[in-house]
Design an enzyme around this catalytic site. Sequence first.
Site, PDB file in Angstrom:
ATOM      1  N   LYS A 258     -94.911  18.357  20.019  1.00  0.00           N
ATOM      2  CA  LYS A 258     -96.118  19.214  20.066  1.00  0.00           C
ATOM      3  C   LYS A 258     -96.545  19.456  21.503  1.00  0.00           C
ATOM      4  O   LYS A 258     -96.775  20.585  21.923  1.00  0.00           O
ATOM      5  CB  LYS A 258     -97.259  18.553  19.315  1.00  0.00           C
ATOM      6  CG  LYS A 258     -98.653  19.088  19.671  1.00  0.00           C
ATOM      7  CD  LYS A 258     -99.742  18.405  18.939  1.00  0.00           C
ATOM      8  CE  LYS A 258    -100.754  17.656  19.696  1.00  0.00           C
ATOM      9  NZ  LYS A 258    -101.491  18.143  20.785  1.00  0.00           N
ATOM     10  N   ASN A 259     -96.619  18.379  22.317  1.00  0.00           N
ATOM     11  CA  ASN A 259     -97.197  18.526  23.660  1.00  0.00           C
ATOM     12  C   ASN A 259     -96.243  19.168  24.651  1.00  0.00           C
ATOM     13  O   ASN A 259     -96.641  19.517  25.757  1.00  0.00           O
ATOM     14  CB  ASN A 259     -97.719  17.182  24.165  1.00  0.00           C
ATOM     15  CG  ASN A 259     -98.961  16.776  23.371  1.00  0.00           C
ATOM     16  OD1 ASN A 259     -99.531  17.596  22.656  1.00  0.00           O
ATOM     17  ND2 ASN A 259     -99.337  15.519  23.459  1.00  0.00           N
TER      18      ASN A 259
ATOM     19  N   CYS B 197    -109.121  17.917  20.804  1.00  0.00           N
ATOM     20  CA  CYS B 197    -109.652  16.668  20.250  1.00  0.00           C
ATOM     21  C   CYS B 197    -111.031  16.335  20.825  1.00  0.00           C
ATOM     22  O   CYS B 197    -111.237  16.385  22.012  1.00  0.00           O
ATOM     23  CB  CYS B 197    -108.702  15.520  20.578  1.00  0.00           C
ATOM     24  SG  CYS B 197    -107.201  15.687  19.644  1.00  0.00           S
TER      25      CYS B 197
ATOM     26  N   ARG C 123    -102.839  19.916  12.800  1.00  0.00           N
ATOM     27  CA  ARG C 123    -102.730  20.565  14.112  1.00  0.00           C
ATOM     28  C   ARG C 123    -101.473  20.089  14.833  1.00  0.00           C
ATOM     29  O   ARG C 123    -100.905  20.807  15.642  1.00  0.00           O
ATOM     30  CB  ARG C 123    -103.920  20.154  14.995  1.00  0.00           C
ATOM     31  CG  ARG C 123    -105.198  20.860  14.816  1.00  0.00           C
ATOM     32  CD  ARG C 123    -106.169  20.407  15.897  1.00  0.00           C
ATOM     33  NE  ARG C 123    -105.508  20.367  17.202  1.00  0.00           N
ATOM     34  CZ  ARG C 123    -105.802  19.496  18.165  1.00  0.00           C
ATOM     35  NH1 ARG C 123    -106.733  18.599  17.974  1.00  0.00           N
ATOM     36  NH2 ARG C 123    -105.156  19.528  19.320  1.00  0.00           N
TER      37      ARG C 123
ATOM     38  N   ASP D 219    -101.739   8.360  23.106  1.00  0.00           N
ATOM     39  CA  ASP D 219    -101.672   9.064  21.808  1.00  0.00           C
ATOM     40  C   ASP D 219    -101.078   8.190  20.710  1.00  0.00           C
ATOM     41  O   ASP D 219    -101.024   8.604  19.559  1.00  0.00           O
ATOM     42  CB  ASP D 219    -100.846  10.350  21.940  1.00  0.00           C
ATOM     43  CG  ASP D 219    -101.536  11.345  22.846  1.00  0.00           C
ATOM     44  OD1 ASP D 219    -100.876  12.299  23.300  1.00  0.00           O
ATOM     45  OD2 ASP D 219    -102.728  11.160  23.124  1.00  0.00           O
TER      46      ASP D 219
ATOM     47  N   ARG E 191    -113.775  16.901  28.154  1.00  0.00           N
ATOM     48  CA  ARG E 191    -112.397  16.903  28.635  1.00  0.00           C
ATOM     49  C   ARG E 191    -112.385  17.733  29.924  1.00  0.00           C
ATOM     50  O   ARG E 191    -112.363  18.950  29.877  1.00  0.00           O
ATOM     51  CB  ARG E 191    -111.446  17.484  27.596  1.00  0.00           C
ATOM     52  CG  ARG E 191    -111.464  16.777  26.244  1.00  0.00           C
ATOM     53  CD  ARG E 191    -110.512  15.598  26.169  1.00  0.00           C
ATOM     54  NE  ARG E 191    -109.117  15.957  26.274  1.00  0.00           N
ATOM     55  CZ  ARG E 191    -108.316  16.187  25.215  1.00  0.00           C
ATOM     56  NH1 ARG E 191    -108.818  16.144  24.013  1.00  0.00           N
ATOM     57  NH2 ARG E 191    -107.050  16.472  25.385  1.00  0.00           N
TER      58      ARG E 191
HETATM   59  C1  EPZ Z   1    -102.608  15.737  27.181  1.00  0.00           C
HETATM   60  O1  EPZ Z   1    -103.988  16.040  27.248  1.00  0.00           O
HETATM   61  C2  EPZ Z   1    -102.289  15.660  25.708  1.00  0.00           C
HETATM   62  N1  EPZ Z   1    -102.573  16.951  25.085  1.00  0.00           N
HETATM   63  C3  EPZ Z   1    -103.129  14.565  25.052  1.00  0.00           C
HETATM   64  O2  EPZ Z   1    -102.643  14.435  23.731  1.00  0.00           O
HETATM   65  C4  EPZ Z   1    -102.891  13.232  25.760  1.00  0.00           C
HETATM   66  O3  EPZ Z   1    -103.787  12.272  25.249  1.00  0.00           O
HETATM   67  C5  EPZ Z   1    -103.105  13.378  27.274  1.00  0.00           C
HETATM   68  O4  EPZ Z   1    -102.313  14.475  27.789  1.00  0.00           O
HETATM   69  C6  EPZ Z   1    -102.694  12.118  28.027  1.00  0.00           C
HETATM   70  O5  EPZ Z   1    -101.340  11.866  27.807  1.00  0.00           O
HETATM   71  C7  EPZ Z   1    -101.670  17.944  25.258  1.00  0.00           C
HETATM   72  O6  EPZ Z   1    -100.656  17.778  25.913  1.00  0.00           O
HETATM   73  C8  EPZ Z   1    -101.997  19.243  24.586  1.00  0.00           C
HETATM   74  P1  EPZ Z   1    -104.770  14.721  30.872  1.00  0.00           P
HETATM   75  P2  EPZ Z   1    -104.631  16.504  28.666  1.00  0.00           P
HETATM   76  O7  EPZ Z   1    -105.088  15.929  31.670  1.00  0.00           O
HETATM   77  O8  EPZ Z   1    -103.602  17.233  29.442  1.00  0.00           O
HETATM   78  C9  EPZ Z   1    -108.586  13.180  33.265  1.00  0.00           C
HETATM   79  C10 EPZ Z   1    -102.663  14.476  21.437  1.00  0.00           C
HETATM   80  O9  EPZ Z   1    -103.066  13.588  20.682  1.00  0.00           O
HETATM   81  N2  EPZ Z   1    -108.623  14.550  33.795  1.00  0.00           N
HETATM   82  O10 EPZ Z   1    -103.471  14.009  31.102  1.00  0.00           O
HETATM   83  O11 EPZ Z   1    -105.922  17.138  28.388  1.00  0.00           O
HETATM   84  C11 EPZ Z   1    -108.949  13.121  31.791  1.00  0.00           C
HETATM   85  O12 EPZ Z   1    -110.350  13.003  31.624  1.00  0.00           O
HETATM   86  C12 EPZ Z   1    -103.482  14.841  22.640  1.00  0.00           C
HETATM   87  O13 EPZ Z   1    -101.553  15.078  21.341  1.00  0.00           O
HETATM   88  C13 EPZ Z   1    -109.520  14.853  34.810  1.00  0.00           C
HETATM   89  O14 EPZ Z   1    -110.289  14.002  35.250  1.00  0.00           O
HETATM   90  O15 EPZ Z   1    -104.869  15.074  29.332  1.00  0.00           O
HETATM   91  C14 EPZ Z   1    -108.225  11.884  31.316  1.00  0.00           C
HETATM   92  O16 EPZ Z   1    -109.015  10.735  31.612  1.00  0.00           O
HETATM   93  C15 EPZ Z   1    -104.834  14.152  22.632  1.00  0.00           C
HETATM   94  N3  EPZ Z   1    -109.544  16.117  35.315  1.00  0.00           N
HETATM   95  C16 EPZ Z   1    -106.981  11.839  32.192  1.00  0.00           C
HETATM   96  O17 EPZ Z   1    -107.246  12.698  33.306  1.00  0.00           O
HETATM   97  C17 EPZ Z   1    -108.686  17.102  34.870  1.00  0.00           C
HETATM   98  O18 EPZ Z   1    -108.740  18.240  35.392  1.00  0.00           O
HETATM   99  C18 EPZ Z   1    -105.720  12.342  31.489  1.00  0.00           C
HETATM  100  O19 EPZ Z   1    -105.980  13.665  31.029  1.00  0.00           O
HETATM  101  C19 EPZ Z   1    -107.773  16.775  33.844  1.00  0.00           C
HETATM  102  C20 EPZ Z   1    -107.761  15.496  33.330  1.00  0.00           C
END
Ligand code: EPZ
Length: 428
Positions: free
Chosen positions: A22-23, A116, A400, A308, A122
Amino acid sequence: MTKYVINGGKTLNGEVTISGAKNAAVAIVPAALLADGPVRLENVPKIIDVTLQMEIMRELGAQIRQINATTVEIQNTQNPSLKPHELERKLRASYYLLGVLLGKYGFAEVAMPGGCNFGGVRPIDQHIKGFEALGAKVTLPKGGYIRVEAPEDGLHGAHIYFDVVTVGATMNIMLAAVLAKGQTIMENCAKEPHIVDLANFLNAMGADVKGAGTDVIKIRGVESLHGGSYSIIPDQIEAGTFMAAVAACGGSVLVKNVIPRHLECITAKLREMSVEVTEFDDAVLVRREGKLTKTNIKTLPYPGFPTDMQPQMTTALCLAEGTSIITEGIWGSRYRYTEELTRMGANIHVDGAIAVVEGVKELNGAPVRAHDLRAGAAMVIAGLAAKGVTEVEQVQNIERGYETLVEKFVALGADMYRSEIPESAENK
Ligand code: EPZ
């Protein structure tokens, strides 16, 4: 509204074939718009997030043909009508359209991401930081949209250091930079398998992306990307979900169409829990006959333990002998689902990013909700392992990200089915 009805307490036995990731798909499918020729994608999971994205892409003018159940052909048009789309609110991953449309057309306006609803807001500050470094102007016009515009002479390469390791920003800046002028260096990048998959896809279309899977990614901008075909990697989290289900329920399941290397941290933790995992080239055999034993888990960026998989493993640990400590290292606190588990008889104490799980003899079926995608998967695992009947509501959150989850579990011996609740009954 739909719910799952699960009559639990049975072991899981047989074989399951894992779908495309998915991701990876939610980045690679929109990335096809960057190519001038037709793009054929295989192993595309049939899940709501991808279906919604393709609807948005069709609105932007792309022609998309479903070749078979998991293969699509995408042909971009040259001048889509770029307009906000209410569907994007439902998708966290809609923000990849920002990187794609900015990179391809120098402009995009996309609804603030949905997705989510755990762990509070987020943020996307690192996405904005990267786009601005490439020369784009980023504004947040009213109505919850994000607008990005390239300068007259187009985007230019930049040296970007991410303040946090972020999957989304690493992917989004890669998408915007492949057609920019000059070299882009990104440091402190995320290293998940889906990051490597996106880079491999872009390179197959003629891009020049090096270092994906390491902390530093270097991109040399090219004039254009050509069409081609690509097969998306299997979903490590779907595979892990089935592995955790066998841990919770007991039994013996061959999980097929996986890349064992992507599952290493999940396998390691399951072995600590006295679950037997045997690795083959593109499958793992998971068996649990005796007692589950406790372990501790801290979620970290890849190759650490994936966040995840946290809800699914915590659910299995509810039935393990001893006390397990879970630390959520990515999303602050991702434990809303534990309220549902407690109603099923689990003994979990949550304090911020830490959950302390005291193993119990058994869980009892109860009506529960799928608050988000992976919490929903955890509810299914709990229902399958519990004695009695569990009804899981809000299963659209599960569908989803999981393709034919009910059918796959039923094929493993689960007694579960989807039940449609008439709208009127829902409001009682
Ligand atoms: C991706 O989300 C995945 N979603 C999430 O999976 C997954 O939990 C996450 O990566 C971590 O592996 C998709 O790929 C669609 P991040 P993403 O940017 O990209 C902080 C699922 O269940 N952050 O890696 O949104 C954030 O707050 C979903 O499939 C900032 O501070 O996650 C978090 O603490 C749920 N500023 C950390 O980084 C930013 O601009 C990781 O977030 C972006 C993120």
